[in-house]
Design a protein around this motif. Structure first.
Motif, PDB file in Angstrom:
ATOM      1  N   GLU A   1      31.111  36.480  34.782  1.00 44.33           N
ATOM      2  CA  GLU A   1      30.674  36.994  36.083  1.00 44.33           C
ATOM      3  C   GLU A   1      30.490  38.509  36.028  1.00 44.33           C
ATOM      4  N   LEU A   2      31.495  39.193  35.466  1.00 41.80           N
ATOM      5  CA  LEU A   2      31.447  40.658  35.435  1.00 41.80           C
ATOM      6  C   LEU A   2      30.365  41.147  34.472  1.00 41.80           C
ATOM      7  N   LEU A   3      30.212  40.458  33.339  1.00 39.43           N
ATOM      8  CA  LEU A   3      29.143  40.833  32.395  1.00 39.43           C
ATOM      9  C   LEU A   3      27.770  40.663  33.053  1.00 39.43           C
ATOM     10  N   ASP A   4      27.598  39.546  33.773  1.00 37.15           N
ATOM     11  CA  ASP A   4      26.316  39.294  34.461  1.00 37.15           C
ATOM     12  C   ASP A   4      25.990  40.389  35.469  1.00 37.15           C
ATOM     13  N   ARG A   5      27.050  40.959  36.049  1.00 33.39           N
ATOM     14  CA  ARG A   5      26.832  42.029  37.035  1.00 33.39           C
ATOM     15  C   ARG A   5      26.597  43.373  36.373  1.00 33.39           C
ATOM     16  N   GLY A   6      26.732  43.395  35.043  1.00 35.51           N
ATOM     17  CA  GLY A   6      26.480  44.640  34.311  1.00 35.51           C
ATOM     18  C   GLY A   6      27.730  45.484  34.084  1.00 35.51           C
ATOM     19  N   ASP A   7      28.921  44.957  34.425  1.00 31.25           N
ATOM     20  CA  ASP A   7      30.155  45.716  34.197  1.00 31.25           C
ATOM     21  C   ASP A   7      30.527  45.631  32.715  1.00 31.25           C
ATOM     22  N   LYS A   8      31.013  46.749  32.175  1.00 32.40           N
ATOM     23  CA  LYS A   8      31.447  46.719  30.770  1.00 32.40           C
ATOM     24  C   LYS A   8      32.950  46.446  30.751  1.00 32.40           C
ATOM     25  N   VAL A   9      33.306  45.223  30.342  1.00 31.84           N
ATOM     26  CA  VAL A   9      34.720  44.846  30.347  1.00 31.84           C
ATOM     27  C   VAL A   9      35.038  44.096  29.059  1.00 31.84           C
ATOM     28  N   SER A  10      36.335  44.091  28.683  1.00 25.42           N
ATOM     29  CA  SER A  10      36.695  43.320  27.488  1.00 25.42           C
ATOM     30  C   SER A  10      37.374  42.023  27.930  1.00 25.42           C
TER      31      SER A  10
END
Ligand code: DC
Length: 230
Positions: A164-173
């Motif tokens: 979900e966060l990757l799809d929103r463009g957030d850079k997370v591990s």
């Protein structure tokens, strides 16, 4: 036929809000995302330097609670209500990992819970509401006609949240997300005031290996039964 109250509780990232929105749409009920309210209070605390990973200025935040106004405003393009904090749309900011890392800490404060629970009870006064959170079936609406409790393995939940966060463009591990999911489970379940608990009369759904369509179908038949009984 009376409108019923549907309480959906469970661990973080179990898909509560996805299911709650679908149910609300089908039955033309109001959907209330109580997590958004705790997230908005947390954002307020962050903006006012009242909470970081290292500290929580509890008394100062409690004093400021009267200056926090929360509103849900329906966005017809999105098909759900967005959260406004003191008149500002904060829907995006409250979903960041930065807020997720601090929200469980803020949600332990009894005065915060008291304020939000009262507001939640007001939203549901007339029934016809689907509300999701951690304490809806136990504290906010102990007499809800239908209580659902959602669980899934931490790994599955972290994978969903990560995507979900990757799809929103957030850079997370992924590791950061998994840690956050486990840490929130721990804090939400062990806090003194209104810990995350399955209400005795709640129906449990473990959706580690169950898709949205199947859950939705099963839940709708429960809703239909309850509406018919009511
Ligand atoms: O549902 P969510 O992940 O957006 O919720 C964010 C946090 O808010 C969650 O970790 C605990 C807290 N919360 C709560 O304590 N009680 C609720 N009814 C809803 C959320």
């Amino acid at each position: 036929m009376e409108n019923i109250t549907i309480a959906i509780d469970g661990f973080s990232s179990t898909g509560k809000s996805t299911i709650a929105k679908l149910i609300a749409k089908k039955y033309n009920y109001v959907y209330v995302d109580t997590g958004a309210m705790y997230r908005a209070v947390t954002l307020f605390a962050m903006q006012n330097n009242l909470v970081t990973i290292d500290f929580l200025k509890k008394e100062d935040l409690v004093k400021q609670l009267e200056n926090i106004s929360l509103e849900f405003i329906f966005n017809s393009d999105l098909g759900y209500a967005e959260m406004f904090l003191n008149g500002e749309n904060v829907e995006k900011e409250i979903r960041t990992l930065a807020v997720s890392k601090l929200v469980s800490k803020v949600a332990t404060i009894s005065e915060v819970r008291k304020k939000l629970v009262l507001e939640q009870q007001r939203f549901g006064e007339k029934g016809g509401v689907v509300m999701d959170g951690r304490d809806i079936g136990t504290v906010v609406f102990p007499n809800a006609e239908l209580k659902l409790f959602m669980t899934a393995s931490a790994d599955k939940r972290a994978t969903r949240r990560y995507k979900e966060l990757l799809d929103r463009g957030d850079k997370v591990s992924f590791d950061d997300i998994l840690f956050n999911v486990q840490e929130r489970d721990r804090i939400d379940s062990t806090r003194e005031d209104s810990p995350l608990l399955k209400a005795e009369d709640a129906i449990e759904f473990d959706n580690s290996d169950m898709g949205i369509a199947e859950q939705f179908e099963r839940m709708c038949s429960l809703v239909d039964q309850k509406i018919a009984q009511n």
